[in-house]
Motif scaffolding. Structure first.
Motif, PDB file in Angstrom:
ATOM      1  N   GLY A   1     -36.512   8.387 -31.649  1.00 33.79           N
ATOM      2  CA  GLY A   1     -36.620   7.087 -30.856  1.00 33.79           C
ATOM      3  C   GLY A   1     -35.765   6.167 -31.397  1.00 33.79           C
ATOM      4  O   GLY A   1     -34.914   6.645 -32.549  1.00 33.79           O
ATOM      5  N   ILE A   2     -35.577   5.038 -30.745  1.00 33.32           N
ATOM      6  CA  ILE A   2     -34.622   3.962 -31.191  1.00 33.32           C
ATOM      7  C   ILE A   2     -35.075   3.134 -32.582  1.00 33.32           C
ATOM      8  O   ILE A   2     -36.442   2.984 -32.683  1.00 33.32           O
ATOM      9  CB  ILE A   2     -34.359   2.845 -30.234  1.00 33.32           C
ATOM     10  CG1 ILE A   2     -33.698   3.479 -28.993  1.00 33.32           C
ATOM     11  CG2 ILE A   2     -33.599   1.688 -30.706  1.00 33.32           C
ATOM     12  CD1 ILE A   2     -33.558   2.681 -27.852  1.00 33.32           C
ATOM     13  N   ALA A   3     -34.181   3.381 -33.682  1.00 39.29           N
ATOM     14  CA  ALA A   3     -34.750   2.792 -35.021  1.00 39.29           C
ATOM     15  C   ALA A   3     -34.943   1.075 -34.881  1.00 39.29           C
ATOM     16  O   ALA A   3     -34.534   0.574 -34.035  1.00 39.29           O
ATOM     17  CB  ALA A   3     -33.857   3.231 -36.064  1.00 39.29           C
ATOM     18  N   GLN A   4     -35.590   0.647 -35.920  1.00 36.68           N
ATOM     19  CA  GLN A   4     -35.898  -0.582 -36.001  1.00 36.68           C
ATOM     20  C   GLN A   4     -34.559  -1.355 -36.389  1.00 36.68           C
ATOM     21  O   GLN A   4     -33.656  -0.842 -37.146  1.00 36.68           O
ATOM     22  CB  GLN A   4     -36.925  -0.885 -37.208  1.00 36.68           C
ATOM     23  CG  GLN A   4     -37.146  -2.428 -37.451  1.00 36.68           C
ATOM     24  CD  GLN A   4     -38.305  -2.525 -38.721  1.00 36.68           C
ATOM     25  OE1 GLN A   4     -38.419  -1.825 -39.178  1.00 36.68           O
ATOM     26  NE2 GLN A   4     -38.449  -3.975 -38.687  1.00 36.68           N
ATOM     27  N   GLY A   5     -34.263  -2.158 -35.509  1.00 34.49           N
ATOM     28  CA  GLY A   5     -33.018  -2.832 -35.449  1.00 34.49           C
ATOM     29  C   GLY A   5     -31.818  -2.130 -34.594  1.00 34.49           C
ATOM     30  O   GLY A   5     -30.840  -2.738 -34.601  1.00 34.49           O
ATOM     31  N   GLY A   6     -32.258  -1.184 -33.885  1.00 36.69           N
ATOM     32  CA  GLY A   6     -31.507  -0.539 -32.891  1.00 36.69           C
ATOM     33  C   GLY A   6     -31.679  -1.457 -31.572  1.00 36.69           C
ATOM     34  O   GLY A   6     -32.846  -2.150 -31.283  1.00 36.69           O
ATOM     35  N   SER A   7     -30.737  -1.425 -30.608  1.00 36.65           N
ATOM     36  CA  SER A   7     -30.544  -2.245 -29.320  1.00 36.65           C
ATOM     37  C   SER A   7     -31.330  -1.503 -28.272  1.00 36.65           C
ATOM     38  O   SER A   7     -31.589  -0.148 -28.418  1.00 36.65           O
ATOM     39  CB  SER A   7     -29.314  -2.297 -28.873  1.00 36.65           C
ATOM     40  OG  SER A   7     -29.099  -2.863 -27.577  1.00 36.65           O
ATOM     41  N   ASP A   8     -31.902  -2.247 -27.476  1.00 36.67           N
ATOM     42  CA  ASP A   8     -32.604  -1.722 -26.264  1.00 36.67           C
ATOM     43  C   ASP A   8     -31.616  -1.047 -25.302  1.00 36.67           C
ATOM     44  O   ASP A   8     -32.062  -0.207 -24.448  1.00 36.67           O
ATOM     45  CB  ASP A   8     -33.451  -2.628 -25.622  1.00 36.67           C
ATOM     46  CG  ASP A   8     -34.811  -3.151 -26.215  1.00 36.67           C
ATOM     47  OD1 ASP A   8     -35.281  -2.344 -27.208  1.00 36.67           O
ATOM     48  OD2 ASP A   8     -34.971  -4.281 -26.085  1.00 36.67           O
ATOM     49  N   THR A   9     -30.629  -1.708 -25.107  1.00 35.24           N
ATOM     50  CA  THR A   9     -29.363  -0.758 -24.468  1.00 35.24           C
ATOM     51  C   THR A   9     -28.646   0.165 -25.111  1.00 35.24           C
ATOM     52  O   THR A   9     -28.133  -0.058 -26.232  1.00 35.24           O
ATOM     53  CB  THR A   9     -28.493  -2.071 -24.003  1.00 35.24           C
ATOM     54  OG1 THR A   9     -29.178  -3.095 -23.186  1.00 35.24           O
ATOM     55  CG2 THR A   9     -27.262  -1.645 -23.179  1.00 35.24           C
ATOM     56  N   VAL A  10     -28.540   1.346 -24.605  1.00 32.60           N
ATOM     57  CA  VAL A  10     -27.635   2.514 -25.326  1.00 32.60           C
ATOM     58  C   VAL A  10     -26.450   2.881 -24.521  1.00 32.60           C
ATOM     59  O   VAL A  10     -26.267   2.405 -23.137  1.00 32.60           O
ATOM     60  CB  VAL A  10     -28.589   3.710 -25.437  1.00 32.60           C
ATOM     61  CG1 VAL A  10     -29.919   3.304 -26.221  1.00 32.60           C
ATOM     62  CG2 VAL A  10     -28.862   4.351 -24.006  1.00 32.60           C
ATOM     63  N   ILE A  11     -25.413   3.430 -24.903  1.00 30.34           N
ATOM     64  CA  ILE A  11     -24.258   3.936 -24.312  1.00 30.34           C
ATOM     65  C   ILE A  11     -24.250   5.210 -24.088  1.00 30.34           C
ATOM     66  O   ILE A  11     -24.281   6.049 -24.895  1.00 30.34           O
ATOM     67  CB  ILE A  11     -23.243   3.301 -25.111  1.00 30.34           C
ATOM     68  CG1 ILE A  11     -23.073   1.784 -25.238  1.00 30.34           C
ATOM     69  CG2 ILE A  11     -21.607   3.617 -24.548  1.00 30.34           C
ATOM     70  CD1 ILE A  11     -21.774   1.199 -26.286  1.00 30.34           C
ATOM     71  N   LEU A  12     -24.092   5.516 -22.884  1.00 34.47           N
ATOM     72  CA  LEU A  12     -23.937   7.051 -22.446  1.00 34.47           C
ATOM     73  C   LEU A  12     -22.459   7.498 -21.941  1.00 34.47           C
ATOM     74  O   LEU A  12     -21.822   6.974 -21.178  1.00 34.47           O
ATOM     75  CB  LEU A  12     -24.728   7.487 -21.255  1.00 34.47           C
ATOM     76  CG  LEU A  12     -24.660   8.720 -20.800  1.00 34.47           C
ATOM     77  CD1 LEU A  12     -24.978   9.914 -21.663  1.00 34.47           C
ATOM     78  CD2 LEU A  12     -25.539   8.818 -19.600  1.00 34.47           C
ATOM     79  N   ALA A  13     -21.736   8.316 -22.832  1.00 33.23           N
ATOM     80  CA  ALA A  13     -20.536   8.753 -22.589  1.00 33.23           C
ATOM     81  C   ALA A  13     -20.360  10.380 -22.196  1.00 33.23           C
ATOM     82  O   ALA A  13     -21.077  11.209 -23.057  1.00 33.23           O
ATOM     83  CB  ALA A  13     -19.516   8.357 -23.654  1.00 33.23           C
ATOM     84  N   GLY A  14     -19.573  10.565 -21.496  1.00 31.12           N
ATOM     85  CA  GLY A  14     -19.685  11.958 -21.003  1.00 31.12           C
ATOM     86  C   GLY A  14     -18.753  12.338 -20.093  1.00 31.12           C
ATOM     87  O   GLY A  14     -17.601  11.555 -19.596  1.00 31.12           O
ATOM     88  N   LYS A  15     -18.661  13.468 -19.015  1.00 28.53           N
ATOM     89  CA  LYS A  15     -17.954  13.650 -17.952  1.00 28.53           C
ATOM     90  C   LYS A  15     -18.791  14.115 -16.981  1.00 28.53           C
ATOM     91  O   LYS A  15     -19.795  14.925 -17.085  1.00 28.53           O
ATOM     92  CB  LYS A  15     -16.842  14.907 -18.335  1.00 28.53           C
ATOM     93  CG  LYS A  15     -15.760  14.464 -19.245  1.00 28.53           C
ATOM     94  CD  LYS A  15     -14.732  15.477 -19.334  1.00 28.53           C
ATOM     95  CE  LYS A  15     -13.557  15.155 -20.517  1.00 28.53           C
ATOM     96  NZ  LYS A  15     -12.613  16.230 -20.613  1.00 28.53           N
ATOM     97  N   ARG A  16     -18.356  13.518 -15.663  1.00 26.32           N
ATOM     98  CA  ARG A  16     -18.922  14.148 -14.413  1.00 26.32           C
ATOM     99  C   ARG A  16     -17.948  14.364 -13.576  1.00 26.32           C
ATOM    100  O   ARG A  16     -17.010  13.705 -13.221  1.00 26.32           O
ATOM    101  CB  ARG A  16     -19.695  12.819 -13.906  1.00 26.32           C
ATOM    102  CG  ARG A  16     -20.869  12.594 -14.736  1.00 26.32           C
ATOM    103  CD  ARG A  16     -22.104  13.535 -14.891  1.00 26.32           C
ATOM    104  NE  ARG A  16     -23.178  12.849 -15.790  1.00 26.32           N
ATOM    105  CZ  ARG A  16     -23.138  12.998 -16.937  1.00 26.32           C
ATOM    106  NH1 ARG A  16     -22.212  13.566 -17.696  1.00 26.32           N
ATOM    107  NH2 ARG A  16     -24.317  12.445 -17.744  1.00 26.32           N
ATOM    108  N   ASP A  17     -17.839  15.733 -12.961  1.00 21.26           N
ATOM    109  CA  ASP A  17     -17.109  16.219 -12.097  1.00 21.26           C
ATOM    110  C   ASP A  17     -15.504  16.316 -12.804  1.00 21.26           C
ATOM    111  O   ASP A  17     -14.438  15.895 -12.201  1.00 21.26           O
ATOM    112  CB  ASP A  17     -16.747  15.401 -10.729  1.00 21.26           C
ATOM    113  CG  ASP A  17     -18.146  15.660  -9.938  1.00 21.26           C
ATOM    114  OD1 ASP A  17     -18.770  16.586 -10.099  1.00 21.26           O
ATOM    115  OD2 ASP A  17     -18.728  14.566  -9.327  1.00 21.26           O
ATOM    116  N   GLY A  18     -15.548  16.400 -14.158  1.00 22.22           N
ATOM    117  CA  GLY A  18     -14.415  16.514 -14.762  1.00 22.22           C
ATOM    118  C   GLY A  18     -13.677  15.320 -15.213  1.00 22.22           C
ATOM    119  O   GLY A  18     -12.626  15.137 -15.730  1.00 22.22           O
TER     120      GLY A  18
END
Length: 272
Positions: free
Chosen positions: A143-160
């Motif tokens: 889970g998100i640790a104490q002091g962590g943001s409710d908003t997370v960043i997702l990075a990856g690839k879709r269709d290359g």
């Protein structure tokens, strides 16, 4: 009587077979389709052409180098699709009229996602099933640790193509935005930044930095910092806020105004 028993047994067996088939179909639908990917080691063989047999590792670019046809992209393909691509290239080049290509996976790189930042247990986590959602992986990471943001960043690839998405995890449940709980893909990286903060100084009971809660007002921020001291006043507060261009602007906020990340609130001394 014997025929009746056989008839009933036949119906029961058919029903059992149907149920088993349905369960198997559901299970297969849940598992990732066995597609080739970077890091996999494969053996390629061509019937009656032993010189074209080769063991090779798929590069990070998704390509392999194969005799006669050169660099060939196989990542993202199923084994039958990759066999067809190589066979087509051999035939198109005039090397073999009716090539029969077979591919075997010798080593499969495990499908994983990476979780970084303010979580309980950062690291690599397996992604064995399709439709594995963001919430499941965050839970596996503690889970998100104490002091962590409710908003997370997702990075990856879709269709290359590279993708980057900021996802409000709390809004998934607080605001019923279930679409925020996106399905992940192998190679994705999830980064949880620190929670946004605001700052209070001057004649406040407990000056310092504080976590910015959702929809927090100036009044709530002032209460969080212990309120004004006996010498302080909530009148004529000063708010310092950084603009997008980097300049800091000073204003007189109302108590019901919303606080923004990195706001600095100054509690002035009472004149009386």
């Amino acid at each position: 009587m014997k025929k009746i028993i056989q008839y009933v047994a036949g119906i029961a067996l058919a029903a059992l077979f149907t149920a088993f088939t349905s369960i198997s179909a559901i299970a297969q639908d849940r598992l990732y389709e066995d597609r080739l990917g970077p890091g996999d080691v494969i053996r390629i063989q061509v019937y009656q052409s032993p010189d074209l047999s080769q063991e090779t590792r798929i590069l990070e670019t998704g390509y392999i180098s194969y005799p006669l046809i050169g660099p060939t992209k196989v990542a993202g393909l199923t084994i039958p699709e990759a066999e067809a691509v190589i066979a087509k290239a051999l035939k198109a080049g005039g090397f073999i009229q009716q090539p029969q290509v077979t591919i075997a996976q010798l080593q499969i790189r495990r499908k994983t996602v990476t979780v970084l930042g303010a979580v309980g247990r950062p690291g690599l986590y397996p992604l064995d099933n399709i439709n594995t959602n963001l919430s499941s992986i965050l839970a596996a990471a503690g889970g998100i640790a104490q002091g962590g943001s409710d908003t997370v960043i997702l990075a990856g690839k879709r269709d290359g193509k590279p993708v980057r998405q900021e996802i409000d995890v709390a809004a998934t449940y607080l605001d019923d935005k279930l679409a925020n709980d996106v399905a992940l893909s192998p190679g994705d990286t999830i980064y949880v930044h620190r929670a946004p903060s605001f700052y209070v100084y001057g004649e406040a009971g407990k000056p310092g930095p504080y976590r910015l809660e959702r929809n927090m007002t100036v009044m709530q921020a002032l209460v969080t910092a212990g309120g004004p001291t006996q010498r302080g006043t909530e009148r004529n507060l000063r708010l310092h806020r950084r603009s997008p261009d980097g300049t800091v602007k000073e204003s007189r906020p109302e108590l019901n105004d919303l606080v923004q990340p990195d706001d600095v609130l100054f509690v002035r001394e009472s004149l009386f």
